[in-house]
Design an enzyme around this catalytic site. Sequence first.
Site, PDB file in Angstrom:
ATOM      1  N   GLU A 138       8.881  26.970  -1.195  1.00 48.85           N
ATOM      2  CA  GLU A 138       8.472  26.435  -2.498  1.00 48.85           C
ATOM      3  C   GLU A 138       9.454  25.434  -3.117  1.00 48.85           C
ATOM      4  O   GLU A 138       9.695  25.455  -4.323  1.00 48.85           O
ATOM      5  CB  GLU A 138       8.243  27.596  -3.484  1.00 48.85           C
ATOM      6  CG  GLU A 138       7.155  28.543  -3.009  1.00 48.85           C
ATOM      7  CD  GLU A 138       7.024  29.804  -3.864  1.00 48.85           C
ATOM      8  OE1 GLU A 138       5.887  30.245  -4.048  1.00 48.85           O
ATOM      9  OE2 GLU A 138       8.043  30.339  -4.330  1.00 48.85           O
TER      10      GLU A 138
HETATM   11  C1  TNX Z   1       5.824  33.515  -3.378  1.00 43.24           C
HETATM   12  S1  TNX Z   1       6.695  34.339  -0.675  1.00 43.24           S
HETATM   13  C2  TNX Z   1       7.197  33.410  -3.290  1.00 43.24           C
HETATM   14  C3  TNX Z   1       8.050  34.074  -4.289  1.00 43.24           C
HETATM   15  C4  TNX Z   1       7.235  34.847  -5.284  1.00 43.24           C
HETATM   16  C5  TNX Z   1       6.073  35.502  -4.580  1.00 43.24           C
HETATM   17  C6  TNX Z   1       5.263  36.395  -5.456  1.00 43.24           C
HETATM   18  C7  TNX Z   1       7.776  33.318  -0.996  1.00 43.24           C
HETATM   19  C8  TNX Z   1       8.612  32.924   0.120  1.00 43.24           C
HETATM   20  N1  TNX Z   1       7.872  32.835  -2.251  1.00 43.24           N
HETATM   21  O1  TNX Z   1       8.869  33.139  -4.934  1.00 43.24           O
HETATM   22  O2  TNX Z   1       8.061  35.789  -5.872  1.00 43.24           O
HETATM   23  O3  TNX Z   1       5.242  34.489  -4.064  1.00 43.24           O
HETATM   24  O4  TNX Z   1       4.326  37.119  -4.726  1.00 43.24           O
END
Ligand code: TNX
Length: 574
Positions: free
Chosen positions: A374
């Site tokens: 992300e």
């Molecule tokens: C996605 S899974 C994210 C996290 C959040 C999560 C909540 C991932 C690698 N990143 O930053 O906490 O979703 O479900």
Amino acid sequence: MSTTPSPAPPTGPTGPVPLDGTREPTAADLAGSAAALAAGQLATADGTPAGPQRAAAVPGPDRAMVTAVPGRRATVALGDVLPVPASVRPEPGADFPLTVDTVIHAEPAARAAADRLATLLRPATGLPLPVAVAPAAGAITLALADPGLGPEGYRLDVTPTGVRLTAATPAGLGHGVQTLRQLLPAGVESPTPVDGPWVLPGGTIEDHPRFGYRGAMLDVARHFFGVDEVLRVVDHLARYKLNHLHLHLTDDQGWRIAVESWPRLTEVGGATQVGGGPGGWYTRDDYRRIVRYAAERHVTVVPEIDLPGHTNAALTAYGRLAPDGVTPSPYTGTEVGFSYLDPDRELSYSFVADVLGEVAALTPGPYLHIGGDEAFKVPADAYARFVDRVQPIVAEAGKTVLGWHQIAPATHSPGRVLQYWGTTATDPVVADAVRRGARVVMSPADRTYLDMRYTPESPVGHDWAGAIDVRRAYDWDPAGYLDDVPAEAVLGLSAPLWTEYVTSRAEIEYMLLPRLPALAELGWSPRDTHDWAAFRRRLAAQGPRWETAGTGYHRSPEVPWPVAAVPAPRVPES
Ligand code: TNX
């Protein structure tokens, strides 16, 4: 991925739940259970009292109170173990009763496992169970001797005249100890003496894991959890033969691991959390304590420093790291994807090298997790350049790269592992990285994410990957989930617990149990044992164990839980 705010928890009757196990807990119940834990009233998952009482003495032997009852039969069937063993050969009539005279015999190399077994069994049984080097008739013998079942395998032989547990490694013995524990009735989880019968079922188990990487992740960045909470999570992992604890140590809301060369990371970056609470962080000694406690239970800690995104907390501590040079404010919300380290500045890499070097030096395990998810504000080419520079830093620190599967497009670095958290069966970029040498740990969000609600009505959790009740967590195959990724490239699986909406030990356990054992069985047991009907029956038998230990859980309607029957305290014989 954007996050969805948690709706208000449902209102309903309150009371001493979830510990009586008859209805689903409300948010208030979960808070009450957390308070009981804080007060040291409940027990840890490994059977020792929690919190301030953790170091309290095991009840001493009292021969007047403990008598073997001749003719009593084992009450647990040999195969009723979770995760289900690879091979089980019951021998009816060959049960082994534990008595006041039972000795645990272990050569020095098996001593730690023997001590663990004694520590697990003494409180509830009230039996002395001395650990001795000298062989003894009618003993439970633990030996490091290779039964040919691989590095984590073990063999257990239960006969009327003795019990023998053998494994090639201390980890194998540790897994065998967890099996022995489950072969005694639920009362064995009691922190104080209760009636048995303390009889092990006769026969032979030969057992070994399907996958070498079986893990869970705890996000200590969104909400901070102290060392005791983390140790309790380790207990749950060890019980179900999971062998990796991934700690998500840094994120926008908090930096949780002390770094001596950049002290403000924790002093400033660790000072809050989601919702604006005080946050917290681990000193180097705290972290060492977690690592040591986990290692004693054959759990490897995998530290994650999430880069280049999810770095707001670091930027609040050192504004000069911020791409625009402007120190951001602390962040206590639940959005993602807005912060990043600048891939085009050298300072970013000296910072990363300092941090990863220090964390590597504190970490005996082979992996350093570099996050990588992300980073929405970083263009793809800059992102790939960043990962290409960070991967060799990990190698220089003597570690192997683990990263969320977004790092797939970068150059291959030797041994690197991608943690797949997608929800689609096809990911050509991941498949390509695997062709270039990467291996994969499976964490598909729609199956393994322990922060997802069980049902839309659950009092805690996210729902962006859908509701995940027990069957959904159990009914899939880690080796077959991703197209064009061969089974040999799948190291195993890991179940992440993100904590945007998880705020207490009670909520952690509510989210872990009973999904964690479902995922643990996928990681450990042979594929041909996969059977929902048999699994749910074995899982149901875990309920009274958790209740006896004072551990809350989700009473999923998918599981035929027995009517709660917490063993009564033993009445001493006069
Ligand atoms: C996605 S899974 C994210 C996290 C959040 C999560 C909540 C991932 C690698 N990143 O930053 O906490 O979703 O479900």
